[in-house]
Design a protein around this motif. Sequence first.
Motif, short mmCIF file in Angstrom:
data_model
loop_
_atom_site.label_atom_id
_atom_site.label_comp_id
_atom_site.label_asym_id
_atom_site.label_seq_id
_atom_site.Cartn_x
_atom_site.Cartn_y
_atom_site.Cartn_z
N LYS A 9 -12.14 -28.21 -8.11
CA LYS A 9 -13.21 -28.36 -7.12
C LYS A 9 -12.66 -28.02 -5.75
N LEU A 10 -13.23 -26.98 -5.15
CA LEU A 10 -12.77 -26.50 -3.86
C LEU A 10 -13.43 -27.27 -2.72
N SER A 11 -12.80 -27.27 -1.57
CA SER A 11 -13.36 -27.96 -0.40
C SER A 11 -14.63 -27.29 0.10
N THR A 12 -14.89 -26.07 -0.34
CA THR A 12 -16.08 -25.33 0.08
C THR A 12 -17.32 -25.74 -0.70
N GLY A 13 -17.14 -26.59 -1.73
CA GLY A 13 -18.27 -26.99 -2.56
C GLY A 13 -18.36 -26.21 -3.86
N TYR A 14 -17.62 -25.13 -3.97
CA TYR A 14 -17.59 -24.34 -5.19
C TYR A 14 -16.53 -24.90 -6.13
N SER A 15 -16.60 -24.51 -7.39
CA SER A 15 -15.57 -24.92 -8.34
C SER A 15 -15.21 -23.74 -9.22
N ARG A 16 -14.06 -23.83 -9.85
CA ARG A 16 -13.59 -22.81 -10.78
C ARG A 16 -13.12 -23.50 -12.04
N ARG A 17 -13.51 -22.93 -13.18
CA ARG A 17 -13.09 -23.45 -14.48
C ARG A 17 -11.99 -22.55 -15.02
N LEU A 18 -10.88 -23.14 -15.36
CA LEU A 18 -9.77 -22.42 -16.00
C LEU A 18 -9.81 -22.77 -17.47
N ALA A 19 -9.90 -21.77 -18.31
CA ALA A 19 -10.08 -21.98 -19.74
C ALA A 19 -8.78 -22.31 -20.45
N SER A 20 -8.88 -23.23 -21.39
CA SER A 20 -7.78 -23.55 -22.27
C SER A 20 -7.36 -22.26 -22.99
N GLY A 21 -6.06 -22.04 -23.09
CA GLY A 21 -5.56 -20.84 -23.76
C GLY A 21 -5.40 -19.65 -22.84
N SER A 22 -5.87 -19.75 -21.60
CA SER A 22 -5.72 -18.62 -20.67
C SER A 22 -4.23 -18.41 -20.37
N LEU A 23 -3.88 -17.16 -20.13
CA LEU A 23 -2.48 -16.80 -19.92
C LEU A 23 -2.20 -16.57 -18.44
N TRP A 24 -0.98 -16.96 -18.04
CA TRP A 24 -0.56 -16.87 -16.64
C TRP A 24 0.86 -16.35 -16.58
N ARG A 25 1.16 -15.50 -15.61
CA ARG A 25 2.48 -14.90 -15.44
C ARG A 25 3.10 -15.40 -14.13
#
Length: 130
Positions: free
Chosen positions: A50-66
Motif C-alpha cells: 500500500k503506497l502513500s499515494t493511495g494506490y497499491s500493488r500486488r506482488l504475486a506468489s512465485g514471481s521472479l526477482w533478480r
Amino acid sequence: MFRSHVPAAALAAALALSACAPSIPVQSAQLSPLTSTQPRMRLAQNVVLKLSTGYSRRLASGSLWRPVGQVPQGLVLQPVGTVLTIEGRQVHEAYLVVSQNAVVGFYLPGESRFSPLAPSQPITIEGIND
C-alpha cells in the motif's frame, strides 16, 4: 448568461485539481551494481504493498526477482519477465528494495531515486538455482 457559468467552471476546475493523486516521495539514491551474478529469487507468497499515494500493488506468489545492486536502504531486486510500476501523480518503473525480510521501498531506475514505503511490508523470498 455567460457570467453565471464562470463560477461553476471555476469550481469544477478547482475540484478537478484537488482530486489529483499526490506525488510519490523520493530521495536521491546511488545504485551500487552487484559485482557478481546472484541467483534469482522467488516470492513465496502474495504481498500487497500500500503506497502513500493511495494506490497499491500486488506482488504475486512465485514471481521472479533478480538482485541488481544495493542502495543505502537495502538490496535492489528487479522483476523478471515483467515490469513493476508505482503510481502517484505519475507512473514510475520501480524495482523492490528489501532489507531484513521487508520491502522498505522502491528504486526508480529511470530517475536514480529511492521511494520509501511506510510502513515497510514483510516479504518472504527464497533463492532459486537455475
